[in-house]
Design an enzyme around this catalytic site. Structure first.
Site, PDB file in Angstrom:
ATOM      1  N   PHE A   1      47.132  39.900  35.363  1.00 25.80           N
ATOM      2  CA  PHE A   1      45.684  40.075  35.454  1.00 25.80           C
ATOM      3  C   PHE A   1      45.341  40.989  36.640  1.00 25.80           C
ATOM      4  O   PHE A   1      45.862  42.090  36.724  1.00 25.80           O
ATOM      5  CB  PHE A   1      44.976  38.723  35.492  1.00 25.80           C
ATOM      6  CG  PHE A   1      45.062  37.979  34.183  1.00 25.80           C
ATOM      7  CD1 PHE A   1      44.328  38.406  33.082  1.00 25.80           C
ATOM      8  CD2 PHE A   1      45.897  36.881  34.027  1.00 25.80           C
ATOM      9  CE1 PHE A   1      44.425  37.750  31.854  1.00 25.80           C
ATOM     10  CE2 PHE A   1      46.001  36.218  32.805  1.00 25.80           C
ATOM     11  CZ  PHE A   1      45.270  36.650  31.721  1.00 25.80           C
ATOM     12  N   SER A   2      44.490  40.548  37.573  1.00 26.28           N
ATOM     13  CA  SER A   2      43.982  41.483  38.586  1.00 26.28           C
ATOM     14  C   SER A   2      44.967  41.830  39.687  1.00 26.28           C
ATOM     15  O   SER A   2      44.651  42.678  40.533  1.00 26.28           O
ATOM     16  CB  SER A   2      42.686  40.948  39.181  1.00 26.28           C
ATOM     17  OG  SER A   2      41.643  41.072  38.239  1.00 26.28           O
ATOM     18  N   ILE A   3      46.156  41.247  39.689  1.00 27.41           N
ATOM     19  CA  ILE A   3      47.208  41.803  40.550  1.00 27.41           C
ATOM     20  C   ILE A   3      47.497  43.231  40.098  1.00 27.41           C
ATOM     21  O   ILE A   3      47.956  44.064  40.878  1.00 27.41           O
ATOM     22  CB  ILE A   3      48.463  40.916  40.529  1.00 27.41           C
ATOM     23  CG1 ILE A   3      48.184  39.586  41.252  1.00 27.41           C
ATOM     24  CG2 ILE A   3      49.650  41.617  41.189  1.00 27.41           C
ATOM     25  CD1 ILE A   3      49.356  38.611  41.241  1.00 27.41           C
TER      26      ILE A   3
ATOM     27  N   LYS B   1      45.383  45.422  39.773  1.00 26.64           N
ATOM     28  CA  LYS B   1      44.585  46.276  40.650  1.00 26.64           C
ATOM     29  C   LYS B   1      45.399  46.685  41.879  1.00 26.64           C
ATOM     30  O   LYS B   1      45.362  47.848  42.313  1.00 26.64           O
ATOM     31  CB  LYS B   1      43.315  45.551  41.078  1.00 26.64           C
ATOM     32  CG  LYS B   1      42.340  45.244  39.952  1.00 26.64           C
ATOM     33  CD  LYS B   1      41.141  44.481  40.460  1.00 26.64           C
ATOM     34  CE  LYS B   1      40.073  44.289  39.383  1.00 26.64           C
ATOM     35  NZ  LYS B   1      40.504  43.421  38.276  1.00 26.64           N
TER      36      LYS B   1
END
Length: 398
Positions: free
Chosen positions: A116-118, A120
């Site tokens: 998921f947002s890792i 980013k």
């Protein structure tokens, strides 16, 4: 043919693969299987082919013996916490060596798990490589690389605003939205099924339709995942190389990654740079070690520019963070180049994803902690606060 049944942490719960669809793959209890089999639901582009893990697996004994203190002051072991927090996999690394690891029932650590947002934070480091190559200017306008962004929220934003989440954009990060802008966002990235009467669009079209927010760019931290998807598109335009290929060739393989990796893509092949990266837990730990070592791989190769890492760890606007919508997570924190400074007094920095994905790096103990989870709720402030407490204790104790 008999249906395949998958073990859960609660043995009475079971289901068949046929029960999992595009409409429910991110929901409990299906997520514990689907989070490590994302390619069965969403199109993906390969970052790295399967390899052979050279590190011997940890026994779990260190974590079983490690005592932590919960918010009530009670003592529990690290494994107790992992079992209680929907953990799929957990790895402890120091100086490129796996000190210990733990995996939940039915979890295969050799399979890529969505972070998921890792994603980013991965994209933020990839931007640093592109900047080091001289093809990406963080201070340039987004529209320099994507002229079609003119007229949208991103038309007057800088690449640095994407990196630091300081874009003023009219968008709400509503993970459970069923019929609004976030659902439209997820349909554009092919994470949600299309609905009757809606217009089909790709990720880039959705991003360029977003309007400016009420303030100026660069003044306030405002968490919006589309910012990093736009950053992924900027990197592609700046380098002339597809996101997955650039990531594999310039970061993942040079880092020494050993496992398979891929990223979800939309109907025209645009990478979900903000949340679609899927990697093994061992390789996620290696990313943390790489950043801790100022971008230098175990081989000695400089993979990420040293000055990019130094800037990420030193800088970030504390006022923009304090005025932003995530200040409750790290009271003394900052955000720079898609990474969080935790403000814990030890210089610890972290990458975070929904459903409790964590990469925690403690420079004092030189401990790297990588955690994959399938927590039922995508966002839970109390659970995240507990995780921050426990990860900090584990890193400091080892």
């Amino acid at each position: 043919m008999a249906a395949t049944t998958f073990d859960r942490q609660h043995p009475m719960q079971s289901f068949s693969r046929a029960d999992i669809t595009l409409a429910n793959w991110r929901t409990h209890p299906f997520s514990r299987w689907s989070f490590q089999n994302v390619q069965e639901f969403v199109p993906v582009a390969a970052i790295a082919a399967p390899g052979r893990e050279s590190e011997p697996p940890g026994s779990g004994s260190l974590l079983k013996e490690l005592s932590l203190r919960d918010p009530a002051g009670e003592r529990i072991t690290a494994v107790d916490h992992l079992e209680n927090s929907h953990t799929d996999s957990f790895v402890v690394m120091r100086d490129w060596k796996i000190l210990d690891e733990w995996h939940g029932a039915g979890v295969d650590p050799a399979k890529p798990h969505i972070v998921f947002s890792i994603s980013k934070s991965v994209t933020g480091m990839l931007a640093g490589i592109a900047a080091g190559d001289g093809v990406l200017d963080p201070d340039a306008l987004v529209s320099r690389y994507l002229p079609e962004a003119r007229g949208s929220a991103y038309g007057t934003a800088r690449v640095r605003d994407l990196l630091d989440m300081t874009v003023s954009v009219d968008f709400d990060e509503e993970y459970l939205d069923a019929d609004g802008a976030f659902d439209r966002y997820r349909r554009a990235m092919l994470w949600n099924p299309e609905r009757t009467g809606t217009r089909t669009e790709n990720l880039g079209e959705f991003l360029c339709s977003l309007k400016p927010g009420g303030g100026a760019h660069g003044e306030r931290f405002y968490y919006a995942s589309p910012n990093t998807d736009m950053l992924g598109m900027v990197i592609e335009r700046a380098t002339g190389v597809r996101y997955a290929d650039y990531l594999g060739e310039r970061l993942w393989r040079p880092m020494g990654a050993a496992g398979q990796a891929y990223v979800t893509v939309d109907r025209v092949g645009t990478a979900r740079a903000a949340g679609g990266v899927c990697v093994t837990v061992h390789d996620l730990a290696r990313l943390g070690q790489l950043v801790l070592d100022q971008g230098r791989a175990q081989s000695g190769d400089q993979v990420i520019p040293t000055d990019w890492i130094a800037d990420m760890r030193r800088n970030g606007d504390a006022r923009a963070w304090k005025d932003g919508n995530f200040a409750h997570m790290f009271e003394k924190g900052r955000y720079r180049s898609c990474w969080y400074d935790t403000g814990d007094g030890r210089g610890s920095f972290a990458a975070v994803g929904i459903h409790e994905q964590w990469l925690w790096v403690d420079p004092v103990s030189r401990i790297v902690l990588a955690k994959f989870s399938s927590r039922p709720e995508p966002s839970d402030d109390a659970a995240s606060a507990l995780e921050i407490r426990m990860l900090g204790q584990i890193a400091a104790a080892l």
